[in-house]
Design a protein around this motif. Structure first.
Motif, PDB file in Angstrom:
ATOM      1  N   ALA A 143      -1.088   3.972  -1.730  1.00 30.27           N
ATOM      2  CA  ALA A 143      -2.307   4.320  -0.998  1.00 30.27           C
ATOM      3  C   ALA A 143      -2.006   5.185   0.216  1.00 30.27           C
ATOM      4  O   ALA A 143      -2.844   6.011   0.612  1.00 30.27           O
ATOM      5  CB  ALA A 143      -3.037   3.047  -0.573  1.00 30.27           C
TER       6      ALA A 143
ATOM      7  N   HIS B 176       0.799  -1.231   0.000  1.00 30.20           N
ATOM      8  CA  HIS B 176       0.000   0.000   0.000  1.00 30.20           C
ATOM      9  C   HIS B 176       0.833   1.284   0.000  1.00 30.20           C
ATOM     10  O   HIS B 176       0.385   2.298   0.524  1.00 30.20           O
ATOM     11  CB  HIS B 176      -0.925   0.011   1.228  1.00 30.20           C
TER      12      HIS B 176
ATOM     13  N   ASP C 276      -5.396   1.570  -5.981  1.00 29.95           N
ATOM     14  CA  ASP C 276      -5.243   2.560  -4.915  1.00 29.95           C
ATOM     15  C   ASP C 276      -6.324   3.632  -5.014  1.00 29.95           C
ATOM     16  O   ASP C 276      -6.882   4.078  -3.996  1.00 29.95           O
ATOM     17  CB  ASP C 276      -3.862   3.222  -4.994  1.00 29.95           C
TER      18      ASP C 276
END
Length: 308
Positions: free
Chosen positions: A119, A116, A283
């Motif tokens: 993100a 991530h 994302d």
């Protein structure tokens, strides 16, 4: 590492571990839930989902969940750091330091897999934008535009603490002349506001089941996004395949139709053959779900007021 940098790192780590107020914790939970919900959307073309790892041999739904949960304190710290602030170079620097510390925590939780990183940047800015907007204008309409605008203002300030080591995303931006996640943020998250959210809401109005509505939102993002994850893994052929394939699926009525699903299978086979996946679009889907969670459209077609 210089003593000054060590002291700053320790301070950031204390901030992440510190107790937070209720609003910061709620925003952090929404952000974490959005990451987990994105991982669970199934099927997604060549991405991690409930069927398997897609083109990511080092990832799985379980790893994505561990990553998301590890980032919840980071998102809370980002919200807390934004309280009482306005977009500025100082705030940008503080948020970047918290984000990098959170990235270290994430990499530890996933045993070195990048689940991530993008993100953290995208949703982290939106968490900051939501915190600032909530203090400025609770209850006013057009919250999504305002939150994205504030996030963009923060993103436009330089990150003076950025590491000197060039990232994969930076190399892709330089080689192919695309903007990547940085430009997406600086331009006000257009793929959230003008692709992800409209597609998600339109699918729901048509009575499409929630999982399929989220797939269609992902596909809508893919049709125009210059996804640096695709470019990094397989270059322009993968990006062209993703855009054309996503557009074909939506033209055929979306992922919930028989013809749309057949087109989906063709797209996924093509991306898997290229060992590429639309990670940047994933994302942005998570970010879309975060914004949607803050104040989804009301049943009568209007927009609910900002509420956390």
């Amino acid at each position: 590492m210089p003593a000054r940098a060590v002291r700053r790192t320790h301070r950031v780590e204390r901030d992440i571990a510190a107790p937070h107020d209720d609003i910061a914790m709620r925003l952090a939970r929404f952000a974490t839930d959005a990451l987990i919900e994105e991982a669970h959307v199934t099927p997604k073309p060549a991405l991690v989902d409930r069927r398997g790892s897609g083109a990511h041999r080092d990832l799985s739904v379980a790893v994505m969940e561990r990553s998301a949960y590890s980032l919840e304190p980071t998102f809370a710290a980002l919200a807390r750091a934004s309280r009482g602030k306005r977009p500025s170079a100082a705030l940008r620097t503080d948020l970047a330091a918290i984000g990098r510390a959170g990235e270290t925590v994430m990499m530890r939780a996933t045993q070195g897999s990048n689940a991530h990183r993008g993100a953290i940047w995208i949703i982290g800015l939106l968490v900051a934008g939501a915190t600032i907007y909530g203090e400025l204008a609770q209850g006013r309409p057009r919250f999504a535009d305002a939150i994205c605008c504030i996030g963009a203002q923060i993103a436009c300030f330089p990150d003076h603490g950025a590491p000197l080591i060039e990232s994969n995303g930076a190399r892709v931006r330089e080689r192919y002349g695309v903007g990547g996640a940085r430009r997406e943020a600086q331009e006000g998250f257009p793929h959230i506001l003008h692709a992800g959210l409209p597609a998600l809401h339109a699918a729901r109005r048509c009575g499409i089941a929630e999982n399929a509505a989220r797939i269609d939102a992902l596909l809508a993002i893919m049709t125009t996004l210059d996804d640096t994850c695709l470019l990094h893994r397989a270059g322009p052929p993968a990006l062209a395949a993703a855009k054309d394939g996503a557009r074909e699926i939506l033209t055929l009525g979306g992922s919930s139709t028989l013809s749309g699903r057949a087109a989906f299978d063709r797209l996924e086979a093509r991306l898997l053959a290229l060992n590429a996946s639309p990670g940047g679009a994933a994302d942005l889907l998570a970010a879309t779900l975060f914004i949607d969670r803050l104040a989804p459209p009301s049943a009568n077609g209007g927009s609910q007021t900002w509420s956390i």
